[in-house]
Design an enzyme around this catalytic site. Structure first.
Site, mmCIF file in Angstrom:
data_model
loop_
_atom_site.group_PDB
_atom_site.id
_atom_site.type_symbol
_atom_site.label_atom_id
_atom_site.label_comp_id
_atom_site.label_asym_id
_atom_site.label_seq_id
_atom_site.Cartn_x
_atom_site.Cartn_y
_atom_site.Cartn_z
ATOM 1 C CE LYS A 52 17.432 -8.092 0.344
ATOM 2 N NZ LYS A 52 18.893 -7.847 -0.066
ATOM 3 C CD GLN A 96 22.123 -9.084 1.115
ATOM 4 O OE1 GLN A 96 21.023 -9.051 0.154
ATOM 5 N NE2 GLN A 96 21.908 -8.562 2.295
ATOM 6 C CG ASP A 119 20.033 -3.936 -4.270
ATOM 7 O OD1 ASP A 119 19.104 -3.649 -3.555
ATOM 8 O OD2 ASP A 119 21.052 -4.624 -4.271
HETATM 9 N N1 GUN Z 1 22.813 -5.597 2.331
HETATM 10 C C1 GUN Z 1 22.147 -4.914 3.261
HETATM 11 N N2 GUN Z 1 20.953 -4.527 2.824
HETATM 12 C C2 GUN Z 1 21.135 -4.595 1.442
HETATM 13 C C3 GUN Z 1 20.388 -4.229 0.341
HETATM 14 O O1 GUN Z 1 19.293 -3.418 0.281
HETATM 15 N N3 GUN Z 1 20.785 -4.799 -0.989
HETATM 16 C C4 GUN Z 1 22.015 -5.338 -0.929
HETATM 17 N N4 GUN Z 1 22.184 -5.722 -2.074
HETATM 18 N N5 GUN Z 1 22.629 -5.611 -0.052
HETATM 19 C C5 GUN Z 1 22.052 -5.215 1.210
#
Ligand code: GUN
Length: 285
Positions: A52, A96, A119
């Site tokens: 990311k 996350q 998200d």
């Molecule tokens: N863990 C796995 N995929 C994601 C995601 O797209 N967003 C977040 N916040 N955690 C994750």
């Protein structure tokens, strides 16, 4: 059969985003700031977060990662999130997931204001999506799937879309987004009887279950469009929920795993962060 190339769509979206983000800075002096919060040392989460960060840098979003100790208390984590929620320079906050077991992720996520919830997981954003409110932030994986279908000019209006999986992150928001696109939507899940009777009716089949090769060729009709959001790692190799080799013989369009839905998820996070910043500029104009 034609393969939906998620990498190519993702790349072209990121090129366009880069230009739009530069324009936001040039025209309004607006830079985009994303706070990424990670708790503990889960290796998969660390890889996600690194990817990311790299993607943000490439398109011109300034992101920073706050790495918190595995044993942080609920109150300490909540204070950290509250700090960024109140900071007017921060456009997006991402916590996350999964969090360590002693932490309650629902209460943590509730502290992220809807407009900073890049998200698209918040109760508010899911509610807005359910009402087809244009100010909703769409959750990244299903939003990426809609973009993929549109990039390949898949007609959605009036089509029967079958979603297999009812998670809060993919299945449920996916069903709502397809409904917003005027599909007739059926949602199947682990308790569905006669799954194959339903999947065989699908014009568009979306799978987000997490079970390697759950969908076999006898479960789809000729000409179906298949989107596979499954990510099943077995002996170090990545598999989808769909038996690609066989199902691709019947499908008119199909996503591979890897290289289909996966590349779109981070791209949509970048897009949501851009939209969050753009909306802020528009409100203050
Ligand atoms: N863990 C796995 N995929 C994601 C995601 O797209 N967003 C977040 N916040 N955690 C994750």
């Amino acid at each position: 059969m034609k393969i939906i190339d998620g990498k190519a769509v993702s790349l072209s979206m990121r090129e366009e985003l880069k230009e739009n983000i530069a324009e936001l800075k040039e025209k309004y002096g607006k830079t985009l700031n994303l706070a990424v919060i990670i708790v503990g040392n889960d290796p998969a989460s660390e890889i996600y977060v690194k990817n990311k960060e790299k993607a943000c840098l490439e398109v011109g979003i300034s992101s920073f990662t706050v790495k918190l100790d595995e044993n942080i208390s609920q109150a300490e984590l909540e204070n950290e999130v509250k700090k960024y929620a109140a900071d007017s320079d921060i456009d997006g906050i991402l916590v996350q997931l999964p969090l360590p077991k002693h932490l309650d992720s629902k209460s943590v996520l509730r502290l992220i204001p809807d407009e900073k919830d890049v998200d698209g997981f918040s109760d508010g954003n899911i509610g807005k999506l359910a009402k087809f409110d244009d100010s909703a932030v769409f959750s990244c994986t299903p939003f990426g799937i809609i973009k993929l279908l549109k990039a390949y000019n898949v007609e959605l209006c009036g089509k029967h879309a079958v979603v297999v999986g009812r998670s809060n992150i993919v299945g449920k928001p996916m069903a709502l987004m397809l409904l917003k696109e005027d599909c007739t939507v059926t949602v199947c899940h682990s308790k569905t009887s006669n799954l194959s009777d339903i999947t065989r009716q699908a014009d568009i089949l979306i799978c987000a279950v997490g079970k390697k090769h759950l969908i076999t060729e006898d479960m789809v009709k000729d000409g179906v469009v298949v989107v596979d959001a499954g990510m099943n790692r077995v002996d170090g190799k990545l598999y989808g929920d769909v038996d690609f080799e066989k199902v691709s013989e019947k499908a008119s369009l199909i996503t591979p795993v890897p290289g289909g839905v996966g590349p779109m998820t981070i791209t949509m996070l970048l897009y949501n962060t851009y939209l969050a910043g753009k909306r802020k500029v528009e409100v203050n104009k």
